[in-house]
Scaffold this motif. Sequence first.
Motif, PDB file in Angstrom:
ATOM      1  N   VAL A 176       0.850  -1.189   0.000  1.00  0.00           N
ATOM      2  CA  VAL A 176       0.000   0.000   0.000  1.00  0.00           C
ATOM      3  C   VAL A 176       0.889   1.243   0.000  1.00  0.00           C
ATOM      4  CG1 VAL A 176      -1.965   1.146   1.070  1.00  0.00           C
ATOM      5  CG2 VAL A 176      -1.599  -1.297   1.471  1.00  0.00           C
ATOM      6  N   ASP A 177       0.526   2.223  -0.829  1.00  0.00           N
ATOM      7  CA  ASP A 177       1.176   3.534  -0.832  1.00  0.00           C
ATOM      8  C   ASP A 177       0.142   4.580  -0.422  1.00  0.00           C
ATOM      9  OD1 ASP A 177       3.979   3.315  -2.438  1.00  0.00           O
ATOM     10  OD2 ASP A 177       2.531   1.879  -3.233  1.00  0.00           O
ATOM     11  N   TRP A 178       0.565   5.513   0.422  1.00  0.00           N
ATOM     12  CA  TRP A 178      -0.351   6.559   0.887  1.00  0.00           C
ATOM     13  C   TRP A 178       0.210   7.950   0.602  1.00  0.00           C
ATOM     14  CZ3 TRP A 178       1.098   2.596   4.347  1.00  0.00           C
ATOM     15  CH2 TRP A 178       0.086   1.687   4.697  1.00  0.00           C
ATOM     16  N   ALA A 179      -0.687   8.866   0.261  1.00  0.00           N
ATOM     17  CA  ALA A 179      -0.412  10.300   0.334  1.00  0.00           C
ATOM     18  C   ALA A 179      -1.073  10.790   1.614  1.00  0.00           C
ATOM     19  CB  ALA A 179      -0.984  11.021  -0.874  1.00  0.00           C
ATOM     20  N   LEU A 180      -0.309  11.508   2.456  1.00  0.00           N
ATOM     21  CA  LEU A 180      -0.770  11.894   3.791  1.00  0.00           C
ATOM     22  C   LEU A 180      -0.757  13.408   3.959  1.00  0.00           C
ATOM     23  CD1 LEU A 180       1.349   9.274   5.798  1.00  0.00           C
ATOM     24  CD2 LEU A 180      -1.039   9.045   5.080  1.00  0.00           C
ATOM     25  N   SER A 181      -1.639  13.873   4.788  1.00  0.00           N
ATOM     26  CA  SER A 181      -1.711  15.313   5.044  1.00  0.00           C
ATOM     27  C   SER A 181      -0.710  15.766   6.106  1.00  0.00           C
ATOM     28  CB  SER A 181      -3.126  15.692   5.493  1.00  0.00           C
ATOM     29  OG  SER A 181      -3.457  15.028   6.711  1.00  0.00           O
TER      30      SER A 181
END
Length: 349
Positions: free
Chosen positions: A204-209
């Motif tokens: 899983v790859d995430w873009a995070l705030s």
Amino acid sequence: IPLAHPFGDGEALCLHRSLEATADALGPDGRAYREMLQPFVENHERLLSDVLKPLPIPEHPILMARFGLQAIRSARNLAEAKFRGARVRALFAGLAAHAMIPLDQTATAAFGILLAVLAHGVGWPIVKGGSQKLADALADCFREKGGEIRTGTSVGSLGDLPGADHYFFDVTPRQLLNIGGLDLAEGYRRRLSRFRYGPGVCKVDWALSAPIPWKAEACRKAGTVHLGGSFDEIDAAIRDAHEGRRCLSPYVVLAQPSLFDPSRVPDGRHTAWAYCHAPHGSGEDVAGLIEERIEQHAPGFRGLILTKSSLSPEAMERHNPNYVGGGINGGLQDLFQLYTRPVLSLFPY
């Protein structure tokens, strides 16, 4: 910090670049840890030059013999013999689990030792600007030497390739056997066909705030975080994947490169990726289980997710056919395939 391994109470053990700093934080087990690794850390370049060869005649036989006596052991045997503390054993289990086979199998200790040696000898670096930069640099080097790169073409036979004196196939045995016209000896083909593949991964790859809000402060300074709990919990998760069972409490390997390389992300944003082991060829996306595991150690993590991409083992193989069954190790790495890839031979290619 190359690696942090958190526990449920908000504390964590770490692998620092410094062997001494790491050992000092391991309490009663620090001395054993230092004595086990020091000769290898001090000679890591010599060790790696010998280890990263197929069936080598070592250039440094005494060093290799010393390493071999430890590396041939199972991770469980070594951890229980060397360390008294359950948490230090768990730290070593997380390292050895990169073998992706049960930790009572012979030679799984090799993975744990080598990854620790690398952490102390050179660190676990990331590529500035993203991993694509490494591929770009390799491609540039190849082209500077006169090479040409073509993509998007499936090679099914030797006739699909231009004439050459030599061919190098960066594939696993299964793909090689499917390429026609290679005129491989029948005995060699039979041996290639017996090559074994292991479990896959769900990634899983995430873009995070914002950065991941770890309970353990050390995790906020670590490039890699191992989420798995105790030695037995990590081993159980690996065993489930190895034997084709779904694991509800997976061992997770997580990286958070944007903490150290802001060039990868827009201002104020972050990225992270993680994977867990899963049954060979599974089509199940277990991103939810991975996120649940992270949430246990970093409450509020899910609320930071802007978007994500996840790949099951089946999807991993579609992404890269060399990941047979979703396996990122290029085939089972037990004792019988660790140094004998793709076949047992003084000239295996």
